[in-house]
Design a protein around this motif. Structure first.
Motif, short mmCIF file in Angstrom:
data_model
loop_
_atom_site.label_atom_id
_atom_site.label_comp_id
_atom_site.label_asym_id
_atom_site.label_seq_id
_atom_site.Cartn_x
_atom_site.Cartn_y
_atom_site.Cartn_z
N THR A 109 10.11 0.07 -17.30
CA THR A 109 9.41 -0.99 -16.55
C THR A 109 10.17 -2.31 -16.64
O THR A 109 10.26 -3.06 -15.68
CB THR A 109 7.98 -1.20 -17.10
OG1 THR A 109 7.32 0.06 -17.16
CG2 THR A 109 7.18 -2.14 -16.23
N GLY A 110 10.69 -2.58 -17.85
CA GLY A 110 11.39 -3.84 -18.08
C GLY A 110 12.56 -4.04 -17.13
O GLY A 110 12.93 -5.17 -16.82
N LYS A 111 13.14 -2.92 -16.67
CA LYS A 111 14.31 -3.03 -15.78
C LYS A 111 13.91 -3.51 -14.39
O LYS A 111 14.74 -3.96 -13.61
CB LYS A 111 15.00 -1.67 -15.67
CG LYS A 111 15.64 -1.26 -16.98
CD LYS A 111 16.55 -0.05 -16.82
CE LYS A 111 17.20 0.31 -18.12
NZ LYS A 111 16.27 0.76 -19.14
N MET A 112 12.61 -3.41 -14.07
CA MET A 112 12.16 -3.81 -12.72
C MET A 112 12.04 -5.32 -12.57
O MET A 112 12.02 -5.84 -11.46
CB MET A 112 10.76 -3.25 -12.45
CG MET A 112 10.65 -1.77 -12.29
SD MET A 112 8.90 -1.30 -12.21
CE MET A 112 8.36 -2.12 -10.72
N GLY A 113 11.88 -6.02 -13.69
CA GLY A 113 11.55 -7.45 -13.62
C GLY A 113 10.09 -7.60 -13.22
O GLY A 113 9.40 -6.62 -12.94
N LEU A 114 9.63 -8.84 -13.19
CA LEU A 114 8.22 -9.06 -12.82
C LEU A 114 8.10 -9.27 -11.32
O LEU A 114 8.83 -10.07 -10.74
CB LEU A 114 7.66 -10.30 -13.54
CG LEU A 114 6.23 -10.67 -13.14
CD1 LEU A 114 5.21 -9.65 -13.64
CD2 LEU A 114 5.85 -12.05 -13.64
N ILE A 115 7.18 -8.53 -10.71
CA ILE A 115 6.91 -8.77 -9.29
C ILE A 115 5.70 -9.69 -9.17
O ILE A 115 5.76 -10.74 -8.58
CB ILE A 115 6.76 -7.44 -8.53
CG1 ILE A 115 8.11 -6.70 -8.62
CG2 ILE A 115 6.36 -7.68 -7.07
CD1 ILE A 115 8.13 -5.31 -8.14
N ARG A 116 4.61 -9.31 -9.82
CA ARG A 116 3.46 -10.22 -9.89
C ARG A 116 2.43 -9.72 -10.89
O ARG A 116 2.49 -8.56 -11.33
CB ARG A 116 2.82 -10.41 -8.51
CG ARG A 116 2.09 -9.18 -7.96
CD ARG A 116 1.27 -9.57 -6.74
NE ARG A 116 0.68 -8.43 -6.07
CZ ARG A 116 -0.48 -7.86 -6.38
NH1 ARG A 116 -1.18 -8.29 -7.43
NH2 ARG A 116 -0.95 -6.84 -5.69
N ASN A 117 1.49 -10.60 -11.23
CA ASN A 117 0.37 -10.20 -12.09
C ASN A 117 -0.63 -9.40 -11.28
O ASN A 117 -0.77 -9.60 -10.07
CB ASN A 117 -0.34 -11.44 -12.63
CG ASN A 117 0.37 -12.03 -13.82
OD1 ASN A 117 1.15 -11.35 -14.49
ND2 ASN A 117 0.12 -13.29 -14.08
N LEU A 118 -1.37 -8.53 -11.94
CA LEU A 118 -2.45 -7.81 -11.26
C LEU A 118 -3.73 -8.63 -11.38
O LEU A 118 -3.92 -9.38 -12.34
CB LEU A 118 -2.68 -6.44 -11.92
CG LEU A 118 -1.55 -5.43 -11.73
CD1 LEU A 118 -1.85 -4.15 -12.49
CD2 LEU A 118 -1.35 -5.10 -10.25
N THR A 119 -4.63 -8.46 -10.41
CA THR A 119 -5.95 -9.10 -10.51
C THR A 119 -6.84 -8.20 -11.38
O THR A 119 -6.53 -7.01 -11.57
CB THR A 119 -6.61 -9.24 -9.13
OG1 THR A 119 -6.84 -7.91 -8.62
CG2 THR A 119 -5.73 -10.01 -8.17
N ALA A 120 -7.94 -8.77 -11.86
CA ALA A 120 -8.87 -7.96 -12.66
C ALA A 120 -9.34 -6.74 -11.86
O ALA A 120 -9.42 -5.63 -12.39
CB ALA A 120 -10.06 -8.82 -13.07
N ASP A 121 -9.60 -6.94 -10.56
CA ASP A 121 -10.05 -5.82 -9.72
C ASP A 121 -9.00 -4.71 -9.67
O ASP A 121 -9.33 -3.53 -9.69
CB ASP A 121 -10.34 -6.29 -8.29
CG ASP A 121 -11.64 -7.08 -8.23
OD1 ASP A 121 -12.40 -7.02 -9.21
OD2 ASP A 121 -11.87 -7.75 -7.21
N GLU A 122 -7.74 -5.11 -9.58
CA GLU A 122 -6.68 -4.09 -9.50
C GLU A 122 -6.55 -3.35 -10.83
O GLU A 122 -6.17 -2.18 -10.86
CB GLU A 122 -5.34 -4.76 -9.13
CG GLU A 122 -5.29 -5.19 -7.67
CD GLU A 122 -4.12 -6.11 -7.35
OE1 GLU A 122 -3.70 -6.14 -6.18
OE2 GLU A 122 -3.63 -6.81 -8.26
#
Ligand code: SF4
Length: 331
Positions: A109-122
């Protein structure tokens, strides 16, 4: 939840309870099945708040592990895993971010970098998806671990919100002690979490008894020095009086020597804790420790009165095991 409250604004108060029961207890995947609600409301909900969760499902050969590749509304994808430990224990390993910014060298996962945070609903939806699958098997989800994609303390508010939704007695009613949260060692997160007074289990990804090696394995350790990390853990324990779990990935010739087992025993002496020795699922960078090395390491810890658990390998054949979660491109 906010959208739902808006839709239910003119409805009697008991509607919210009915809705929660339908979604979290009856685990419906379409509002048409919420028979306690009036038809017009069901239609409106289907239009504005559809319950469908788009996902591809993969089962391991031994049927103990199921991985879901969930497509989010914006097209991003996340992975989440169900592990059937026993008849009484079905654990969902949820993701808290799309990707992860921390670049641990052993983690896909670390190799992907951050795309975005998830919402609580997600986050909650990952559990609902498996809740629906388990219902078909006449079983249910019993435990949640935040050990999927992402660092939960870098998405603190949404993670806490998700835990509260899943714990809500009017909803899924999952026991608070059935939640575990794993951090790479974000000290301000640990300190804040202690003040929540939630009896959620805390796990720390340690993977090394020394600062030098930890920095090589987990670049974030440069920011959160081992000394600071242990100070944060001590103050967490002072407030919560809860045992902490240390996760230790067993990497051949890197962190699995007898000396390192002794160093680890020394580091953990006096702490109320347990060490979880995790067999490494190779992602191409390191080699996994031999069973013999793991057993020797374990023996030294136990000889030094450190409680040890050894994790069972789950879902290696569907790349659902620890550190293997990453979205792969087709072809
Ligand atoms: S191990 Fe956890 S914190 Fe480290 S890169 Fe992977 S997902 Fe992020």
């Amino acid at each position: 939840m906010e959208d739902l409250q808006l839709i239910l604004k003119k409805e009697p108060k008991y509607r919210l309870k009915q809705v929660k029961e339908a979604v979290y207890r009856d685990l419906i995947g379409n509002w048409d099945f919420a028979l306690t609600l009036p038809l017009s409301l069901r239609k409106q909900l289907n239009e504005k708040l559809p319950l469908e969760i788009k996902a591809e499902i993969f089962d391991s050969r031994d049927q103990k592990t199921t991985k879901a590749l969930i497509e989010l509304q914006d097209g991003n994808k996340i992975e989440t895993v169900l592990m059937r430990y026993s008849e009484k224990r079905n654990t969902v390993c949820v993701s808290s971010q799309v990707g992860c910014p921390l670049s641990c060298t052993f983690c896909a996962t670390g190799k992907m970098g951050l795309i975005r945070n998830l919402t609580a609903d997600e986050i909650v939806n990952q559990v609902l998806l498996f809740g629906r699958i388990m219902k078909k098997e006449e079983d249910k989800v019993t435990n949640i671990v935040f050990m999927g994609m992402g660092e939960p303390f870098l998405n603190y508010d949404e993670v806490i919100k998700a835990i509260k939704i899943l714990h809500d007695p009017e909803g899924m009613n999952l026991g608070i002690r059935h939640f575990s949260l794993s951090t790479s060692g974000i000290t301000e997160g640990i300190e804040k979490f202690a003040l929540e007074k939630m009896e959620v289990n805390l796990a720390i990804s340690l993977h090394s008894p020394t600062q030098e090696l930890r920095e090589k394995l987990m670049p974030i350790a440069k920011k959160y020095h081992l000394t600071e990390l242990f100070k944060a853990i001590q103050s967490y324990q002072k407030i919560t009086r809860r045992k902490v779990m240390f996760e230790y990935l067993m990497l051949q010739d890197l962190n699995d020597s007898m000396d390192q087992a002794l160093q680890l025993s020394k580091l953990l002496r006096g702490l109320s804790c347990m060490v979880n020795l995790i067999p490494y699922n190779e992602t191409g960078v390191y080699k996994a420790s031999s069973t013999q090395a793991i057993n020797n390491f374990r023996r030294i810890l136990e000889d030094n009165y450190i409680e040890v658990a050894q994790r069972y390998r789950f879902g290696e054949d569907i790349k659902a095991a620890c550190g293997q979660l990453a979205i792969r491109k087709k072809g």
